[in-house]
Design a protein around this motif. Structure first.
Motif, PDB file in Angstrom:
ATOM      1  N   ALA A   1      13.656  17.190  25.412  1.00 37.62           N
ATOM      2  CA  ALA A   1      13.877  18.719  25.333  1.00 37.62           C
ATOM      3  C   ALA A   1      12.606  18.912  23.817  1.00 37.62           C
ATOM      4  O   ALA A   1      13.560  20.064  23.366  1.00 37.62           O
ATOM      5  CB  ALA A   1      15.227  18.777  25.574  1.00 37.62           C
ATOM      6  N   ALA A   2      13.023  17.911  23.182  1.00 39.48           N
ATOM      7  CA  ALA A   2      12.110  18.821  21.844  1.00 39.48           C
ATOM      8  C   ALA A   2      10.653  19.339  21.945  1.00 39.48           C
ATOM      9  O   ALA A   2      10.307  20.351  21.492  1.00 39.48           O
ATOM     10  CB  ALA A   2      11.926  16.913  20.812  1.00 39.48           C
TER      11      ALA A   2
ATOM     12  N   ASN B   1      10.118  20.761  25.561  1.00 41.19           N
ATOM     13  CA  ASN B   1      10.673  22.070  26.401  1.00 41.19           C
ATOM     14  C   ASN B   1      12.095  22.727  26.278  1.00 41.19           C
ATOM     15  O   ASN B   1      13.074  21.989  26.617  1.00 41.19           O
ATOM     16  CB  ASN B   1      10.312  20.404  27.844  1.00 41.19           C
ATOM     17  N   ARG B   2      12.098  22.799  24.934  1.00 43.37           N
ATOM     18  CA  ARG B   2      13.009  23.757  24.363  1.00 43.37           C
ATOM     19  C   ARG B   2      13.257  25.038  24.751  1.00 43.37           C
ATOM     20  O   ARG B   2      14.975  25.204  24.483  1.00 43.37           O
ATOM     21  CB  ARG B   2      13.592  22.934  23.075  1.00 43.37           C
TER      22      ARG B   2
ATOM     23  N   GLU C   1      16.842  13.594  24.264  1.00 47.22           N
ATOM     24  CA  GLU C   1      16.901  14.948  23.109  1.00 47.22           C
ATOM     25  C   GLU C   1      17.655  16.302  23.396  1.00 47.22           C
ATOM     26  O   GLU C   1      16.835  16.894  22.927  1.00 47.22           O
ATOM     27  CB  GLU C   1      15.867  14.860  21.864  1.00 47.22           C
ATOM     28  N   VAL C   2      18.897  16.115  24.672  1.00 48.93           N
ATOM     29  CA  VAL C   2      19.628  17.851  24.218  1.00 48.93           C
ATOM     30  C   VAL C   2      20.308  18.781  23.388  1.00 48.93           C
ATOM     31  O   VAL C   2      19.810  19.852  23.750  1.00 48.93           O
ATOM     32  CB  VAL C   2      20.453  17.238  25.321  1.00 48.93           C
ATOM     33  N   HIS C   3      20.135  18.127  22.757  1.00 50.99           N
ATOM     34  CA  HIS C   3      20.755  18.537  21.467  1.00 50.99           C
ATOM     35  C   HIS C   3      20.022  19.599  21.072  1.00 50.99           C
ATOM     36  O   HIS C   3      19.446  20.737  20.804  1.00 50.99           O
ATOM     37  CB  HIS C   3      20.998  18.138  20.060  1.00 50.99           C
ATOM     38  N   MET C   4      18.369  19.372  21.435  1.00 45.38           N
ATOM     39  CA  MET C   4      17.102  20.417  20.606  1.00 45.38           C
ATOM     40  C   MET C   4      17.289  21.703  21.463  1.00 45.38           C
ATOM     41  O   MET C   4      16.067  22.585  21.025  1.00 45.38           O
ATOM     42  CB  MET C   4      16.401  19.614  20.551  1.00 45.38           C
ATOM     43  N   LEU C   5      17.660  21.725  22.703  1.00 41.91           N
ATOM     44  CA  LEU C   5      17.430  23.406  23.431  1.00 41.91           C
ATOM     45  C   LEU C   5      17.876  24.607  22.945  1.00 41.91           C
ATOM     46  O   LEU C   5      19.055  23.995  21.517  1.00 41.91           O
ATOM     47  CB  LEU C   5      17.588  23.003  24.230  1.00 41.91           C
ATOM     48  N   THR C   6      17.241  25.447  22.572  1.00 44.06           N
ATOM     49  CA  THR C   6      17.946  26.651  21.846  1.00 44.06           C
ATOM     50  C   THR C   6      19.319  27.196  23.273  1.00 44.06           C
ATOM     51  O   THR C   6      19.451  27.040  24.081  1.00 44.06           O
ATOM     52  CB  THR C   6      17.107  27.671  22.277  1.00 44.06           C
TER      53      THR C   6
ATOM     54  N   THR D   1      20.856  12.149  23.642  1.00 40.44           N
ATOM     55  CA  THR D   1      20.887  12.492  22.301  1.00 40.44           C
ATOM     56  C   THR D   1      21.689  12.041  21.412  1.00 40.44           C
ATOM     57  O   THR D   1      22.636  11.232  21.964  1.00 40.44           O
ATOM     58  CB  THR D   1      22.243  13.983  22.627  1.00 40.44           C
TER      59      THR D   1
END
Length: 584
Positions: free
Chosen positions: A95-96, A98-99, A127-132, A156
């Motif tokens: 996700a970092a 592909n956010r 690292e799902v917290h990086m999604l917008t 995450t």
């Protein structure tokens, strides 16, 4: 075949191989055995504790040809291909990188199609917290009600950054740091399998440096094996990681206790010559003092025995200090460690910190009663000096007022009676008040300015932006409050003179003015005033306002006052040009 990193070679391929997460392994195995696994999981915890590994093992367990089972067989075609990352229906997304919302929309469109190679489509989003925010919104509905053949596993290190709506739709599993003993056992196992001879103290030191992350421990071991060959020693670990042995710290701390500044500086210079960094030395020194404090206060604690291999030398050094001394020294070191982050000369700060410990050890080493008595005496002397200065200042102000002919409140000026005192106050105090208000009269009128009200509403945004740019300036500015706006200048009143003076420094003032201009949308200057002066000015302005209102409310036919007297007073107050007399 080229060398593969140890943490990849020894990545767990079954639940039983995951180290230190028994509570999670047992829960997942029970759900697999009973067929009660859900559509969305959230794995969160520190780095290197097995989140992604557990996600891949779960993907194999639900798609194993011999399952779903408590453990994947790792022998069937599905297990082998998932391990190799060759199954299209098991997708691992970073996700970092592909956010964006487009990547998540692509997932949302594809989940509706049935899997082609295995039973369940599994999406592992690392690292799902990086999604917008937009990406989270696009994922929300799909995550809540996906098709029966789809499973989401979110991983995450920072779950607090995830929206509550996402967390509420997942089963949450908190991975914890791996304990020291579990790490040591795993590292010994790896060394045996890799045919490496490793000393127990070396393995324990590696585990301590990894801070609970199994992956970090294996990476360190891999690096040290490349340096040491087939035999890993404690000295090799200390050398390759840039750390320092406890014996070196023992020499340094004893030199500090003896106030031998020369020996302290020679030891620091030796550390630098060996290639140690000043910030690493400071960090390790703080850990050493922490261990001394723990040995002194709770010698039998598990927190002590896990970190310290041989307690006896620590106990001997700790005996030379009191608890208060150790806490005070840690406070000093912690302060300078924080300053190091912003310094171009970290070695100098390390030396200054140690010299400060040497210079203060004489005070620390005295009898506590003497220290308390001396501190009380100094505090009393300072209070007396402060009060004496304030009394002297008040006397000077009173003498100046007397010189201007202003009588003290409740008394007489120059021995006159009550009437003369009142007259003196009426005639002499007014010019003094007017002189003081003249500097702030424009700002007193600016309190009702619409621009000021708008600035007041957005002041919290100004403080927030200042805090983002430089937190130290925010610490000073938060003491002030906007009170008026006039002619492109925002007046801020401060409670503390020290905070006001620091804010007025050119560099600080320039940053604040730039932030105000950005947030409020117009260039503004910063003007400061003490809050007590502003309140005094507003209080002094009130009598004048009340007098004007009083004159407006006087009725012409009020009994007891001759009409000619009113006319005379009006002419005296407003002048003949402004007074127009009309007959009834």
């Amino acid at each position: 075949m080229s060398h593969i990193a140890l943490y990849r070679t020894w990545r767990p391929q079954a639940f039983q191989e995951i180290v230190g997460q028994k509570h999670i392994v047992q829960t997942l195995q029970n759900s697999l055995r009973e067929g009660r696994f859900t559509h969305a999981y959230l794995f969160n915890g520190p780095r290197g504790t097995g989140k992604t590994s557990a996600a891949k093992i779960l993907a194999k367990a639900v798609n194993c040809l011999n399952g779903p089972a408590e453990e994947p067989c790792n022998e069937c075609a599905n297990c082998k291909r998932i391990t190799e990352g060759a199954v299209m229906d098991v997708v691992e997304i970073d996700a970092a990188s592909n956010r964006g919302v487009e990547e998540i929309r692509d997932i949302r469109d594809k989940v509706k199609y049935a899997p082609t190679e295995v039973r369940h489509k599994v999406y592992i989003i690392d690292e799902v917290h990086m999604l917008t925010t937009e990406a989270f919104n696009a994922l929300l509905k799909t995550l809540e009600e996906p098709p029966a053949h789809v499973m989401f596993i979110l991983a995450t290190t920072e779950p607090h950054k995830l929206p509550a709506t996402i967390i509420s739709r997942c089963q949450r599993f908190d991975f914890r740091r791996v304990s020291l003993e579990e790490q040591v056992e795993r590292l010994h196992q790896v060394c045996r399998e890799e045919q490496i001879e490793a000393d127990d103290d070396a393995v324990r030191y590696i585990a301590r440096l990894s801070d609970g992350g199994m992956r970090d421990a294996l990476s360190l071991l891999d690096q040290i094996m490349a340096f040491s060959g087939k035999h890993v020693t404690y000295a090799d670990v200390v050398s390759i990681t840039g750390g320092m042995a406890s014996e070196q710290f023992e020499k340094l701390v004893r030199a500090v206790k003896e106030r031998d500044v020369s020996a302290v500086l020679q030891l620091v210079d030796g550390f630098m010559q060996e290639g140690k960094s000043a910030d690493k030395c400071m960090e390790n020194l703080l850990y050493y003092f922490r261990d001394l404090l723990m040995v002194k206060m709770v010698p039998g604690s598990l927190a002590v025995t896990e970190r310290i291999i041989d307690i006896k030398p620590f106990a001997e050094v700790a005996e030379a200090f009191t608890t208060q001394e150790l806490i005070s020294m840690m406070d000093t070191l912690n302060y300078y460690q924080t300053e190091m982050k912003y310094s171009m000369q970290p070695q100098t700060l390390l030396e200054v910190a140690l010299m400060k410990l040497c210079s203060s050890s004489g005070v620390i080493g005295r009898n506590s009663a003497e220290v308390n008595a001396a501190g009380t005496e100094r505090a009393s002397d300072g209070l007396v000096a402060q009060l004496t200065g304030r009394i002297q200042k008040l006397e000077e102000q009173l003498a100046q007022l007397m010189k201007n002919g202003v009588a003290p409140a409740g008394g007489n000026a120059g021995g006159g009676g009550a009437g003369s005192g009142s007259a003196a106050r009426g005639s002499s105090s007014a010019p003094v008040a007017i002189k003081k208000i003249e500097k702030l009269d424009a700002y007193l009128l600016g309190r009702d300015d619409p621009d000021f009200k708008a600035a007041l509403q957005r002041w919290s945004q100004v403080l927030g932006r200042v805090k983002e740019q430089k937190i130290t300036i925010h610490a000073w500015l938060v003491d002030g409050e906007p009170v008026s706006l006039h002619d492109g200048a925002l007046l801020v009143a401060f409670k503390s003179s020290m905070h006001r003076e620091t804010t007025e420094k050119p560099a600080n003032k320039q940053l604040i003015e730039q932030v105000m201009s950005d947030v409020l949308g117009k260039p503004l200057r910063l003007i400061t005033v003490m809050l007590r002066d502003w309140k005094a000015a507003t209080e002094q302005a009130k009598p004048a306002e009340s007098q004007v209102e009083e004159l407006k409310l006087v009725q012409e036919d009020e009994p007891g006052a001759p009409k000619e007297e009113w006319i005379h007073e009006a002419i005296q107050m407003f002048g003949e040009d402004l007074v127009k007399i009309k007959e009834d």
